[in-house]
Design a protein around this motif. Sequence first.
Motif, PDB file in Angstrom:
ATOM      1  N   LEU A  20      50.096 -23.468  -1.976  1.00 15.58           N
ATOM      2  CA  LEU A  20      49.847 -22.028  -1.916  1.00 15.58           C
ATOM      3  C   LEU A  20      51.105 -21.247  -2.279  1.00 15.58           C
ATOM      4  CD1 LEU A  20      48.015 -19.613  -1.156  1.00 15.58           C
ATOM      5  CD2 LEU A  20      48.808 -19.926   1.210  1.00 15.58           C
ATOM      6  N   ARG A  24      51.476 -18.759  -5.535  1.00 19.75           N
ATOM      7  CA  ARG A  24      51.802 -17.333  -5.386  1.00 19.75           C
ATOM      8  C   ARG A  24      53.052 -16.957  -6.167  1.00 19.75           C
ATOM      9  NH1 ARG A  24      50.396 -15.010   0.528  1.00 19.75           N
ATOM     10  NH2 ARG A  24      48.231 -15.675   0.543  1.00 19.75           N
ATOM     11  N   SER A  27      52.319 -17.132 -10.011  1.00 22.68           N
ATOM     12  CA  SER A  27      51.491 -16.007 -10.452  1.00 22.68           C
ATOM     13  C   SER A  27      52.287 -14.710 -10.520  1.00 22.68           C
ATOM     14  CB  SER A  27      50.301 -15.810  -9.515  1.00 22.68           C
ATOM     15  OG  SER A  27      49.421 -16.890  -9.596  1.00 22.68           O
ATOM     16  N   HIS A  28      53.095 -14.466  -9.518  1.00 20.74           N
ATOM     17  CA  HIS A  28      53.893 -13.238  -9.475  1.00 20.74           C
ATOM     18  C   HIS A  28      54.911 -13.210 -10.617  1.00 20.74           C
ATOM     19  CE1 HIS A  28      55.459  -9.687  -7.397  1.00 20.74           C
ATOM     20  NE2 HIS A  28      56.660 -10.115  -7.745  1.00 20.74           N
ATOM     21  N   ALA A 128      58.601 -12.439  -4.802  1.00 15.99           N
ATOM     22  CA  ALA A 128      57.565 -13.384  -4.376  1.00 15.99           C
ATOM     23  C   ALA A 128      58.000 -14.151  -3.127  1.00 15.99           C
ATOM     24  CB  ALA A 128      57.227 -14.350  -5.511  1.00 15.99           C
ATOM     25  N   GLU A 131      57.917 -11.751  -0.098  1.00  7.95           N
ATOM     26  CA  GLU A 131      56.536 -11.529   0.327  1.00  7.95           C
ATOM     27  C   GLU A 131      55.997 -12.755   1.066  1.00  7.95           C
ATOM     28  OE1 GLU A 131      52.298 -11.114  -1.896  1.00  7.95           O
ATOM     29  OE2 GLU A 131      53.883  -9.760  -2.602  1.00  7.95           O
ATOM     30  N   ALA A 132      56.227 -13.934   0.502  1.00  8.85           N
ATOM     31  CA  ALA A 132      55.752 -15.168   1.142  1.00  8.85           C
ATOM     32  C   ALA A 132      56.440 -15.389   2.484  1.00  8.85           C
ATOM     33  CB  ALA A 132      55.985 -16.358   0.215  1.00  8.85           C
TER      34      ALA A 132
END
Length: 152
Positions: A20, A24, A27-28, A128, A131-132
């Motif tokens: 995951l 993420r 993608s970012h 990213a 955020e994660a």
Amino acid sequence: MRATDPSLTALAQGWCALSLLHGRIESHVERALEGAHGLSVREYSLLDVLSRQHDGPGGHLQMKQVADAVVLSQSATTRLVTRLEDRGLLTRYLCDTDRRGIYTDVTQAGQELLAEARPTHDAALREALDEAGRKPELAPLVKALEELNTAD
């Protein structure tokens, strides 16, 4: 070991969290690079790896080494090199000492695009990860990644 073994479940959960996190981040960073520079993450990675080559013994990577560095098969790496070569970002030439060997170098245009894209890449990666890191299930992985940089 049974399929319901708690250690297996924890390992599977850890793998899912890692997958995951990777998805993420990728993608970012992909959206940022594509939007600002017309580069995919794989294209950026290939340019970055090849830009680190140098003259002298062991300075140029063989296609298998490049494929390993960008985590692609050799055939996928060759296709990616061809696409970037068609865009004028890479060039290929025969090895002086082994005519079967083909090396790939980043052109001046490729170096310039990489230099422009590097701050975008680094900022998107930082965003990213930040955020994660706010997600409880991903925070330990982000912390472990960040500790890799300070382990030296």
